[in-house]
Scaffold this motif. Structure first.
Motif, PDB file in Angstrom:
ATOM      1  N   THR A  97       0.847  -1.193   0.000  1.00 33.23           N
ATOM      2  CA  THR A  97       0.000   0.000   0.000  1.00 33.23           C
ATOM      3  C   THR A  97       0.882   1.242   0.000  1.00 33.23           C
ATOM      4  O   THR A  97       0.497   2.272  -0.542  1.00 33.23           O
ATOM      5  CB  THR A  97      -0.981   0.036   1.186  1.00 33.23           C
ATOM      6  OG1 THR A  97      -0.324  -0.399   2.335  1.00 33.23           O
ATOM      7  CG2 THR A  97      -2.180  -0.828   0.963  1.00 33.23           C
ATOM      8  N   ASN A 172      -5.467   3.346  12.178  1.00 33.39           N
ATOM      9  CA  ASN A 172      -4.408   2.770  13.010  1.00 33.39           C
ATOM     10  C   ASN A 172      -3.747   3.950  13.720  1.00 33.39           C
ATOM     11  O   ASN A 172      -3.241   4.824  13.029  1.00 33.39           O
ATOM     12  CB  ASN A 172      -3.413   2.035  12.084  1.00 33.39           C
ATOM     13  CG  ASN A 172      -2.155   1.615  12.794  1.00 33.39           C
ATOM     14  OD1 ASN A 172      -2.051   1.727  14.008  1.00 33.39           O
ATOM     15  ND2 ASN A 172      -1.177   1.134  12.024  1.00 33.39           N
ATOM     16  N   ASP A 200      -7.380   4.314   3.104  1.00 33.73           N
ATOM     17  CA  ASP A 200      -6.527   3.176   3.449  1.00 33.73           C
ATOM     18  C   ASP A 200      -7.395   2.184   4.218  1.00 33.73           C
ATOM     19  O   ASP A 200      -7.824   2.454   5.337  1.00 33.73           O
ATOM     20  CB  ASP A 200      -5.369   3.706   4.313  1.00 33.73           C
ATOM     21  CG  ASP A 200      -4.407   2.633   4.775  1.00 33.73           C
ATOM     22  OD1 ASP A 200      -4.819   1.472   4.938  1.00 33.73           O
ATOM     23  OD2 ASP A 200      -3.235   2.980   4.997  1.00 33.73           O
ATOM     24  N   SER A 232      -0.853  -7.793   3.177  1.00 29.76           N
ATOM     25  CA  SER A 232      -0.096  -7.698   4.442  1.00 29.76           C
ATOM     26  C   SER A 232      -0.989  -7.956   5.631  1.00 29.76           C
ATOM     27  O   SER A 232      -0.645  -8.708   6.527  1.00 29.76           O
ATOM     28  CB  SER A 232       0.479  -6.308   4.653  1.00 29.76           C
ATOM     29  OG  SER A 232       1.477  -6.039   3.767  1.00 29.76           O
ATOM     30  N   LYS A 233      -2.152  -7.286   5.621  1.00 37.14           N
ATOM     31  CA  LYS A 233      -3.055  -7.407   6.760  1.00 37.14           C
ATOM     32  C   LYS A 233      -4.192  -8.374   6.446  1.00 37.14           C
ATOM     33  O   LYS A 233      -4.527  -9.207   7.278  1.00 37.14           O
ATOM     34  CB  LYS A 233      -3.635  -6.025   7.117  1.00 37.14           C
ATOM     35  CG  LYS A 233      -2.570  -4.969   7.407  1.00 37.14           C
ATOM     36  CD  LYS A 233      -1.810  -5.270   8.677  1.00 37.14           C
ATOM     37  CE  LYS A 233      -0.876  -4.164   9.116  1.00 37.14           C
ATOM     38  NZ  LYS A 233       0.397  -4.079   8.421  1.00 37.14           N
TER      39      LYS A 233
HETATM   40  C1  LIG Z   1      -2.845   1.904   8.168  1.00 37.11           C
HETATM   41  C2  LIG Z   1      -1.779   1.137   7.441  1.00 37.11           C
HETATM   42  N1  LIG Z   1      -1.666   1.256   6.105  1.00 37.11           N
HETATM   43  C3  LIG Z   1      -0.733   0.576   5.420  1.00 37.11           C
HETATM   44  C4  LIG Z   1       0.151  -0.277   6.063  1.00 37.11           C
HETATM   45  C5  LIG Z   1       1.211  -0.977   5.283  1.00 37.11           C
HETATM   46  O1  LIG Z   1       0.738  -1.889   4.390  1.00 37.11           O
HETATM   47  P1  LIG Z   1       1.710  -2.459   3.271  1.00 37.11           P
HETATM   48  O2  LIG Z   1       2.514  -3.550   3.907  1.00 37.11           O
HETATM   49  O3  LIG Z   1       0.783  -2.974   2.227  1.00 37.11           O
HETATM   50  O4  LIG Z   1       2.547  -1.319   2.763  1.00 37.11           O
HETATM   51  C6  LIG Z   1       0.085  -0.419   7.444  1.00 37.11           C
HETATM   52  C7  LIG Z   1       1.041  -1.285   8.148  1.00 37.11           C
HETATM   53  O5  LIG Z   1       1.106  -1.359   9.362  1.00 37.11           O
HETATM   54  C8  LIG Z   1      -0.899   0.308   8.156  1.00 37.11           C
HETATM   55  O6  LIG Z   1      -0.990   0.220   9.490  1.00 37.11           O
END
Ligand SMILES: Cc1ncc(COP(=O)(O)O)c(C=O)c1O
Length: 387
Positions: A97, A172, A200, A232-233
């Motif tokens: 992301t 987050n 996001d 990732s999540k």
């Molecule tokens: C709100 C948020 N967006 C994006 C990411 C990162 O995602 P990516 O691994 O796809 O870059 C995180 C990772 O902790 C996150 O907390």
């Protein structure tokens, strides 16, 4: 010799230094910041994941700037399951992301243009913006038995250089969703002024209450919108480096944005074939992963509440979703001093609220995905230190 945009203060902060020294001395540590899902004892389907990477199709190079179609089709189905109708042509795959943010910033902003971001929020934005020559302007979130966007402050933060508004849905570390009425107000502000919404949604699937069904921004017709998410999540597979953005909004705006984004993506072609071919299988892994992760989050939260009920000085803020909780603790010193003291005296590692842009002291951020025994012990010790 170097560009001003990379003139960062690269000296480690006091807490990271103290953590490195603590580890080097081999002292016992309870890490309550764990956010790597591959390192907290969850069970993955090894055969399915590794098997998906052995697709013979990966021996052919078939460049596609937006990403291979079967992979994008799997993303379409992911949104369809959530009730959002998105087209395969509206999706662009990226390695993270973070990469999706950088493409969107590049598409929207000239050097010095501004993007509004929520505060408190995720600490990576500053670097992402610096690298793309974007200026971040913060808009506050208000806490009153739950979090709300301060729309008055958001509108005050708008300048002639504003190009877009970021929402983290759910945020987050505050763990709250953008509410439908807030979506409506954001759409009104952004469509009237020609701003984009960047949503996001990496934690969208992690509502703590199974009855909560948040609406994605992925099919938002009112304003030009980029919804960002990835494996990732969603599937707990950050090592696979697969994410995406979905464009929506008024047809003409969306078409133009996608054409520009496609050219950026075509310049890098950063997705590799094996991971794109495996993406449908990786996405299927999400249900088993999310079930385990959410049951851990719920158990840790229940334990946290049980321990909090036995004492007075500390409490936690309300939350609806995600992998983190925010603790409110007595603000007898700066939250950095507090985190340093907890590390040296108790061997407990937590993030101070100011890492996430909390404006006042007295906030600590903890991960809810640590293995239960470690979480319970860490919290019992932590709360004990305030009594
Ligand atoms: C709100 C948020 N967006 C994006 C990411 C990162 O995602 P990516 O691994 O796809 O870059 C995180 C990772 O902790 C996150 O907390």
């Amino acid at each position: 010799m170097f560009a001003k945009r990379t003139q960062w203060n690269l000296t480690p902060n006091r807490l990271s230094e103290a953590l490195a020294a603590h580890r080097a001395a081999g002292k016992p540590l309870i890490d309550l910041t764990v956010s790597n899902p591959t390192e907290c004892g969850l069970v993955y389907d090894r055969e399915a994941i590794l098997g998906a990477l052995r697709n013979p199709e990966a021996l052919r190079y078939e460049p596609n700037a937006k990403g291979l179609e079967p992979a994008r089709q799997a993303v379409v189905e992911y949104y369809a399951e959530r009730g959002a109708k998105v087209g395969v042509e509206d999706i662009l795959l990226t390695t993270s992301t973070s990469e999706a943010y950088s493409y969107v910033f590049r598409t929207l902003c000239d050097p010095g243009d501004e993007i509004l971001i929520p505060s408190p929020s995720y600490p990576l934005f500053d670097f992402l913006a610096d690298i793309q020559d974007v200026k971040l302007v913060r808009y506050p979130l208000l806490y009153d038995h739950g979090w709300l966007i301060d729309f008055h402050a958001l509108e005050q933060a708008i300048t002639p250089r504003t190009r877009g508004v970021i929402v983290v849905h759910p945020n987050n570390p505050t763990g709250h969703f953008v509410k439908p009425v807030e979506m409506g107000r954001l759409n009104a502000i952004c469509s009237a002024r020609g701003f984009a919404i960047i949503a996001d949604e990496v934690f969208l699937d992690f509502a703590h209450d199974p009855e909560t069904h948040p609406v994605s921004f992925a099919a938002n017709p009112a304003a030009l919108t980029f919804a960002l998410s990835g494996l990732s999540k969603i599937s707990g597979l950050p090592q696979m480096k697969a994410a995406w953005l979905v464009a929506s909004g008024p047809q003409e705006r969306k078409r133009e944005a996608l054409a520009r984004l496609e050219l950026i993506a075509d310049t890098y072609l950063s997705m590799n074939a094996p991971v794109q071919l495996a993406l449908p299988v990786f996405l299927q892994q999400r249900s088993a992963f999310q079930k385990q992760l959410l049951s851990r989050v719920r158990r840790n939260l229940a334990e946290l509440d049980r321990l909090l009920a036995q004492q007075k000085p500390c409490s936690r803020l309300e939350l609806e979703a995600g992998w983190y909780a925010v603790l409110r603790v007595p603000a007898t010193r700066s939250d950095e001093e507090l985190a340093l003291d907890l590390l040296s005296a108790q061997g407990i590692y937590l993030h101070p609220g100011h890492f996430y842009d909390f404006q006042a002291d007295g906030f600590l951020v903890v991960s809810l995905i640590s293995p239960e025994p470690q979480f319970a012990r860490g919290f019992a010790d932590l709360l004990g230190s305030f009594n």
